[in-house]
Design a protein around this motif. Structure first.
Motif, PDB file in Angstrom:
ATOM      1  N   LEU A 177       0.693  -1.192   0.055  1.00 17.12           N
ATOM      2  CA  LEU A 177       0.008  -0.222   0.089  1.00 17.12           C
ATOM      3  C   LEU A 177       0.726   1.340   0.600  1.00 17.12           C
ATOM      4  CD1 LEU A 177      -3.216  -0.850   2.259  1.00 17.12           C
ATOM      5  CD2 LEU A 177      -3.364  -0.007  -0.073  1.00 17.12           C
ATOM      6  N   ALA A 178       1.916   1.566   0.510  1.00 23.26           N
ATOM      7  CA  ALA A 178       3.010   2.230   0.240  1.00 23.26           C
ATOM      8  C   ALA A 178       3.280   2.889  -0.742  1.00 23.26           C
ATOM      9  CB  ALA A 178       4.186   2.385   1.654  1.00 23.26           C
ATOM     10  N   GLN A 179       3.163   1.736  -1.496  1.00 21.32           N
ATOM     11  CA  GLN A 179       3.769   2.026  -3.062  1.00 21.32           C
ATOM     12  C   GLN A 179       2.347   2.520  -3.939  1.00 21.32           C
ATOM     13  OE1 GLN A 179       6.938   1.568  -4.216  1.00 21.32           O
ATOM     14  NE2 GLN A 179       7.679   1.245  -2.281  1.00 21.32           N
ATOM     15  N   GLY A 180       1.484   1.964  -3.655  1.00 21.85           N
ATOM     16  CA  GLY A 180       0.855   2.384  -4.416  1.00 21.85           C
ATOM     17  C   GLY A 180      -1.126   1.725  -4.015  1.00 21.85           C
ATOM     18  N   ALA A 181      -1.801   2.432  -4.748  1.00 25.52           N
ATOM     19  CA  ALA A 181      -3.223   0.708  -4.616  1.00 25.52           C
ATOM     20  C   ALA A 181      -3.322  -0.435  -5.196  1.00 25.52           C
ATOM     21  CB  ALA A 181      -4.558   1.590  -5.093  1.00 25.52           C
ATOM     22  N   GLU A 182      -2.626   0.125  -6.725  1.00 26.35           N
ATOM     23  CA  GLU A 182      -2.635  -1.487  -7.588  1.00 26.35           C
ATOM     24  C   GLU A 182      -1.031  -1.314  -7.831  1.00 26.35           C
ATOM     25  OE1 GLU A 182      -2.160   2.732  -8.913  1.00 26.35           O
ATOM     26  OE2 GLU A 182      -3.814   2.435  -9.519  1.00 26.35           O
ATOM     27  N   GLU A 183      -0.469  -1.489  -6.709  1.00 25.02           N
ATOM     28  CA  GLU A 183       0.004  -2.403  -6.580  1.00 25.02           C
ATOM     29  C   GLU A 183       0.588  -3.417  -5.345  1.00 25.02           C
ATOM     30  OE1 GLU A 183       1.340   0.376  -7.010  1.00 25.02           O
ATOM     31  OE2 GLU A 183       2.729   0.517  -9.017  1.00 25.02           O
ATOM     32  N   ALA A 184      -0.444  -2.640  -4.230  1.00 25.43           N
ATOM     33  CA  ALA A 184      -1.565  -3.526  -3.212  1.00 25.43           C
ATOM     34  C   ALA A 184      -2.322  -3.869  -4.156  1.00 25.43           C
ATOM     35  CB  ALA A 184      -1.922  -2.531  -2.319  1.00 25.43           C
ATOM     36  N   TRP A 185      -3.371  -3.811  -5.039  1.00 23.89           N
ATOM     37  CA  TRP A 185      -3.531  -4.629  -5.480  1.00 23.89           C
ATOM     38  C   TRP A 185      -3.422  -6.311  -5.972  1.00 23.89           C
ATOM     39  CZ3 TRP A 185      -8.577  -6.448  -4.205  1.00 23.89           C
ATOM     40  CH2 TRP A 185      -9.500  -6.783  -4.957  1.00 23.89           C
ATOM     41  N   MET A 186      -2.755  -6.042  -6.184  1.00 26.64           N
ATOM     42  CA  MET A 186      -1.845  -6.792  -7.646  1.00 26.64           C
ATOM     43  C   MET A 186      -0.734  -7.920  -6.690  1.00 26.64           C
ATOM     44  SD  MET A 186      -0.491  -4.790 -10.458  1.00 26.64           S
ATOM     45  CE  MET A 186       0.446  -6.058 -11.177  1.00 26.64           C
ATOM     46  N   LEU A 187      -0.672  -7.247  -5.344  1.00 26.87           N
ATOM     47  CA  LEU A 187       0.568  -8.195  -4.239  1.00 26.87           C
ATOM     48  C   LEU A 187      -0.280  -9.395  -3.337  1.00 26.87           C
ATOM     49  CD1 LEU A 187       3.173  -8.106  -2.853  1.00 26.87           C
ATOM     50  CD2 LEU A 187       2.286  -6.521  -1.757  1.00 26.87           C
ATOM     51  N   ALA A 188      -1.778  -8.402  -3.433  1.00 28.08           N
ATOM     52  CA  ALA A 188      -2.750  -9.864  -2.527  1.00 28.08           C
ATOM     53  C   ALA A 188      -2.841 -10.477  -3.253  1.00 28.08           C
ATOM     54  CB  ALA A 188      -4.099  -8.070  -2.430  1.00 28.08           C
ATOM     55  N   TRP A 189      -3.408 -10.130  -4.291  1.00 27.04           N
ATOM     56  CA  TRP A 189      -3.123 -12.013  -5.296  1.00 27.04           C
ATOM     57  C   TRP A 189      -2.389 -12.834  -5.652  1.00 27.04           C
ATOM     58  CZ3 TRP A 189      -8.036 -14.211  -7.004  1.00 27.04           C
ATOM     59  CH2 TRP A 189      -8.486 -13.200  -7.058  1.00 27.04           C
ATOM     60  N   VAL A 190      -1.295 -12.539  -5.615  1.00 26.70           N
ATOM     61  CA  VAL A 190      -0.045 -12.992  -5.539  1.00 26.70           C
ATOM     62  C   VAL A 190       0.252 -13.504  -4.304  1.00 26.70           C
ATOM     63  CG1 VAL A 190       2.243 -12.845  -5.643  1.00 26.70           C
ATOM     64  CG2 VAL A 190       1.080 -11.013  -6.778  1.00 26.70           C
TER      65      VAL A 190
END
Length: 93
Positions: free
Chosen positions: A34-47
């Motif tokens: 989330l510190a990097q941004g919402a899109e990265e956090a969403w992709m990280l959650a799926w990973v």
């Protein structure tokens, strides 16, 4: 020793504790995303879901089942009523 019924009831709380600990770790990693941004956090959650949670659940379920089986009383050899699928002695004679 646990009865088979008690073991079935103990399975869910043990899995909940184990998965909660794993999710706690995933939340820490997710907050870093989330510190990097919402899109990265969403992709990280799926990973995280597919690379950590799914394999962990597949490994934890048999492990918890084995622990509970170890502490479950084995009435198969001493019981009067057989488990479903076994033949009842003396039937049809």
């Amino acid at each position: 020793m646990l009865t088979p019924r008690q073991a079935r009831y103990a399975f869910l709380p043990l899995m909940l504790v184990a998965m909660s600990a794993l999710i706690g770790l995933a939340v820490v990693v997710f907050r870093q995303g989330l510190a990097q941004g919402a899109e990265e956090a969403w992709m990280l959650a799926w990973v995280l879901a597919f690379t950590i949670a799914l394999p962990a659940a597949m490994l934890l379920m048999p492990a918890v089942g084995a622990v509970l089986a170890h502490y479950t009383r084995d009435d198969k050899h001493h019981g009067i009523i057989p488990v479903v699928g076994e033949k009842v002695p003396g039937v049809g004679q």
